[in-house]
Design a protein around this motif. Structure first.
Motif, PDB file in Angstrom:
ATOM      1  N   LEU A 203       0.837  -1.192   0.000  1.00 31.53           N
ATOM      2  CA  LEU A 203       0.000   0.000   0.000  1.00 31.53           C
ATOM      3  C   LEU A 203       0.875   1.246   0.000  1.00 31.53           C
ATOM      4  CD1 LEU A 203      -2.740  -0.954   2.599  1.00 31.53           C
ATOM      5  CD2 LEU A 203      -2.941  -0.886   0.124  1.00 31.53           C
ATOM      6  N   ARG A 204       0.464   2.230  -0.786  1.00 31.30           N
ATOM      7  CA  ARG A 204       1.179   3.507  -0.810  1.00 31.30           C
ATOM      8  C   ARG A 204       0.444   4.487   0.086  1.00 31.30           C
ATOM      9  NH1 ARG A 204       2.021   5.413  -6.807  1.00 31.30           N
ATOM     10  NH2 ARG A 204       2.241   7.355  -5.643  1.00 31.30           N
ATOM     11  N   PRO A 205       1.052   4.935   1.174  1.00 32.63           N
ATOM     12  CA  PRO A 205       0.369   5.838   2.107  1.00 32.63           C
ATOM     13  C   PRO A 205      -0.128   7.118   1.453  1.00 32.63           C
ATOM     14  CG  PRO A 205       2.414   5.037   3.053  1.00 32.63           C
ATOM     15  CD  PRO A 205       2.392   4.584   1.632  1.00 32.63           C
TER      16      PRO A 205
ATOM     17  N   MET B 185     -12.731  10.881  -0.591  1.00 32.43           N
ATOM     18  CA  MET B 185     -13.983  10.218  -0.240  1.00 32.43           C
ATOM     19  C   MET B 185     -14.707  10.976   0.865  1.00 32.43           C
ATOM     20  SD  MET B 185     -13.099   6.164  -0.423  1.00 32.43           S
ATOM     21  CE  MET B 185     -14.649   5.709   0.269  1.00 32.43           C
ATOM     22  N   SER B 186     -13.951  11.613   1.777  1.00 30.88           N
ATOM     23  CA  SER B 186     -14.596  12.366   2.846  1.00 30.88           C
ATOM     24  C   SER B 186     -15.305  13.600   2.308  1.00 30.88           C
ATOM     25  CB  SER B 186     -13.575  12.770   3.903  1.00 30.88           C
ATOM     26  OG  SER B 186     -12.703  13.755   3.390  1.00 30.88           O
ATOM     27  N   LYS B 187     -14.939  14.044   1.132  1.00 30.18           N
ATOM     28  CA  LYS B 187     -15.608  15.201   0.525  1.00 30.18           C
ATOM     29  C   LYS B 187     -17.028  14.872   0.087  1.00 30.18           C
ATOM     30  CE  LYS B 187     -11.326  17.249  -1.097  1.00 30.18           C
ATOM     31  NZ  LYS B 187     -10.539  17.654  -2.265  1.00 30.18           N
ATOM     32  N   ASN B 188     -17.348  13.592  -0.045  1.00 28.81           N
ATOM     33  CA  ASN B 188     -18.700  13.209  -0.473  1.00 28.81           C
ATOM     34  C   ASN B 188     -19.736  13.458   0.601  1.00 28.81           C
ATOM     35  OD1 ASN B 188     -17.781  12.346  -2.964  1.00 28.81           O
ATOM     36  ND2 ASN B 188     -17.359  10.285  -2.221  1.00 28.81           N
ATOM     37  N   THR B 189     -19.327  13.620   1.859  1.00 28.21           N
ATOM     38  CA  THR B 189     -20.289  13.790   2.950  1.00 28.21           C
ATOM     39  C   THR B 189     -20.366  15.228   3.427  1.00 28.21           C
ATOM     40  OG1 THR B 189     -18.594  13.223   4.581  1.00 28.21           O
ATOM     41  CG2 THR B 189     -19.956  11.414   3.735  1.00 28.21           C
ATOM     42  N   ARG B 190     -19.745  16.164   2.710  1.00 27.41           N
ATOM     43  CA  ARG B 190     -19.790  17.559   3.139  1.00 27.41           C
ATOM     44  C   ARG B 190     -21.181  18.138   2.941  1.00 27.41           C
ATOM     45  NH1 ARG B 190     -15.052  20.223  -0.194  1.00 27.41           N
ATOM     46  NH2 ARG B 190     -16.179  19.077  -1.779  1.00 27.41           N
ATOM     47  N   GLN B 191     -21.518  19.066   3.796  1.00 27.40           N
ATOM     48  CA  GLN B 191     -22.788  19.772   3.653  1.00 27.40           C
ATOM     49  C   GLN B 191     -22.542  21.011   2.810  1.00 27.40           C
ATOM     50  OE1 GLN B 191     -24.848  20.453   7.264  1.00 27.40           O
ATOM     51  NE2 GLN B 191     -26.308  21.876   6.358  1.00 27.40           N
ATOM     52  N   ALA B 192     -23.402  21.203   1.851  1.00 24.01           N
ATOM     53  CA  ALA B 192     -23.231  22.328   0.942  1.00 24.01           C
ATOM     54  C   ALA B 192     -23.477  23.640   1.667  1.00 24.01           C
ATOM     55  CB  ALA B 192     -24.204  22.191  -0.222  1.00 24.01           C
ATOM     56  N   TYR B 193     -22.715  24.638   1.305  1.00 22.21           N
ATOM     57  CA  TYR B 193     -22.964  25.981   1.825  1.00 22.21           C
ATOM     58  C   TYR B 193     -22.568  26.982   0.752  1.00 22.21           C
ATOM     59  CZ  TYR B 193     -17.962  26.609   2.677  1.00 22.21           C
ATOM     60  OH  TYR B 193     -16.614  26.724   2.526  1.00 22.21           O
ATOM     61  N   ALA B 194     -23.367  28.001   0.595  1.00 24.48           N
ATOM     62  CA  ALA B 194     -23.089  29.059  -0.370  1.00 24.48           C
ATOM     63  C   ALA B 194     -24.148  30.127  -0.200  1.00 24.48           C
ATOM     64  CB  ALA B 194     -23.112  28.515  -1.795  1.00 24.48           C
ATOM     65  N   VAL B 195     -23.952  31.239  -0.850  1.00 23.47           N
ATOM     66  CA  VAL B 195     -24.966  32.278  -0.852  1.00 23.47           C
ATOM     67  C   VAL B 195     -26.008  31.877  -1.881  1.00 23.47           C
ATOM     68  CG1 VAL B 195     -25.397  34.707  -1.278  1.00 23.47           C
ATOM     69  CG2 VAL B 195     -23.289  34.003  -0.181  1.00 23.47           C
ATOM     70  N   LYS B 196     -27.257  31.824  -1.428  1.00 21.54           N
ATOM     71  CA  LYS B 196     -28.325  31.441  -2.345  1.00 21.54           C
ATOM     72  C   LYS B 196     -28.538  32.516  -3.404  1.00 21.54           C
ATOM     73  CE  LYS B 196     -32.152  30.708  -0.397  1.00 21.54           C
ATOM     74  NZ  LYS B 196     -33.379  30.335   0.280  1.00 21.54           N
TER      75      LYS B 196
ATOM     76  N   ARG C 275      -4.032   8.145   1.596  1.00 23.30           N
ATOM     77  CA  ARG C 275      -4.410   9.449   2.138  1.00 23.30           C
ATOM     78  C   ARG C 275      -5.238  10.241   1.128  1.00 23.30           C
ATOM     79  NH1 ARG C 275       0.378  11.289   2.722  1.00 23.30           N
ATOM     80  NH2 ARG C 275       0.774   9.997   4.555  1.00 23.30           N
ATOM     81  N   GLU C 276      -4.828  10.226  -0.124  1.00 20.91           N
ATOM     82  CA  GLU C 276      -5.538  10.971  -1.166  1.00 20.91           C
ATOM     83  C   GLU C 276      -6.945  10.428  -1.373  1.00 20.91           C
ATOM     84  OE1 GLU C 276      -5.646  13.923  -4.271  1.00 20.91           O
ATOM     85  OE2 GLU C 276      -4.238  13.569  -2.645  1.00 20.91           O
ATOM     86  N   VAL C 277      -7.078   9.101  -1.401  1.00 18.05           N
ATOM     87  CA  VAL C 277      -8.398   8.489  -1.606  1.00 18.05           C
ATOM     88  C   VAL C 277      -9.318   8.803  -0.436  1.00 18.05           C
ATOM     89  CG1 VAL C 277      -9.610   6.284  -1.722  1.00 18.05           C
ATOM     90  CG2 VAL C 277      -7.608   6.676  -3.145  1.00 18.05           C
ATOM     91  N   HIS C 278      -8.819   8.666   0.795  1.00 13.94           N
ATOM     92  CA  HIS C 278      -9.650   8.951   1.959  1.00 13.94           C
ATOM     93  C   HIS C 278     -10.031  10.432   2.024  1.00 13.94           C
ATOM     94  CE1 HIS C 278      -9.976   5.237   4.313  1.00 13.94           C
ATOM     95  NE2 HIS C 278      -8.947   4.869   3.599  1.00 13.94           N
ATOM     96  N   LYS C 279      -9.096  11.288   1.667  1.00  8.25           N
ATOM     97  CA  LYS C 279      -9.389  12.719   1.673  1.00  8.25           C
ATOM     98  C   LYS C 279     -10.516  13.035   0.689  1.00  8.25           C
ATOM     99  CE  LYS C 279      -6.848  15.545  -0.634  1.00  8.25           C
ATOM    100  NZ  LYS C 279      -5.744  16.328  -1.169  1.00  8.25           N
TER     101      LYS C 279
END
Length: 121
Positions: free
Chosen positions: A54-56, A66-77, A60-64
């Motif tokens: 395994l290449r660390p 993949m964690s972006k898929n669960t972010r809550q959206a925020y922006a100025v409507k 790290r890149e894949v986990h980073k």
């Protein structure tokens, strides 16, 4: 380099070099019958990619990412501030004729809306 199709072993290399004979040096994976899962129908060599270290940095890149898929959206409507049924009070109340938030019993009621000079509007 090789893939297992049915009962034949298909080799995608030239006929002078076929790593099928080298498959015994790699770990093997058991294949089980779909209709009878307790019946073992054969083995195939484990793909080389699964035995590589395994290449660390890649982990790290894949986990980073993949964690972006669960972010809550925020922006100025696009229509921020326009979710109120504001209307102007008209003339005769000694206030500006800008639309005002409806309702009562809250600080927002009666405040100016929809104007570039209005707070929250």
């Amino acid at each position: 380099g090789s893939s297992h199709l049915g009962s034949r072993l298909v080799c995608r290399f030239s006929s002078s070099f076929c790593p099928a004979s080298m498959a015994t040096s790699r770990p093997v994976v058991s294949i089980y019958n779909f209709e009878n899962p307790s019946e073992k129908s054969g083995t195939v060599p484990m793909p080389e990619v699964l035995t590589s270290p395994l290449r660390p940095d890649l982990v790290r890149e894949v986990h980073k990412n993949m964690s972006k898929n669960t972010r809550q959206a925020y922006a100025v409507k696009q229509k921020a501030g326009y979710d109120t049924a504001a209307e102007s009070w008209g003339t005769g109340r000694a206030v500006a004729r800008i639309p005002r938030a409806p309702g009562g019993g809250t600080h927002r009621a009666g405040q100016a809306t929809f104007g570039n000079q209005a707070r929250g509007g």
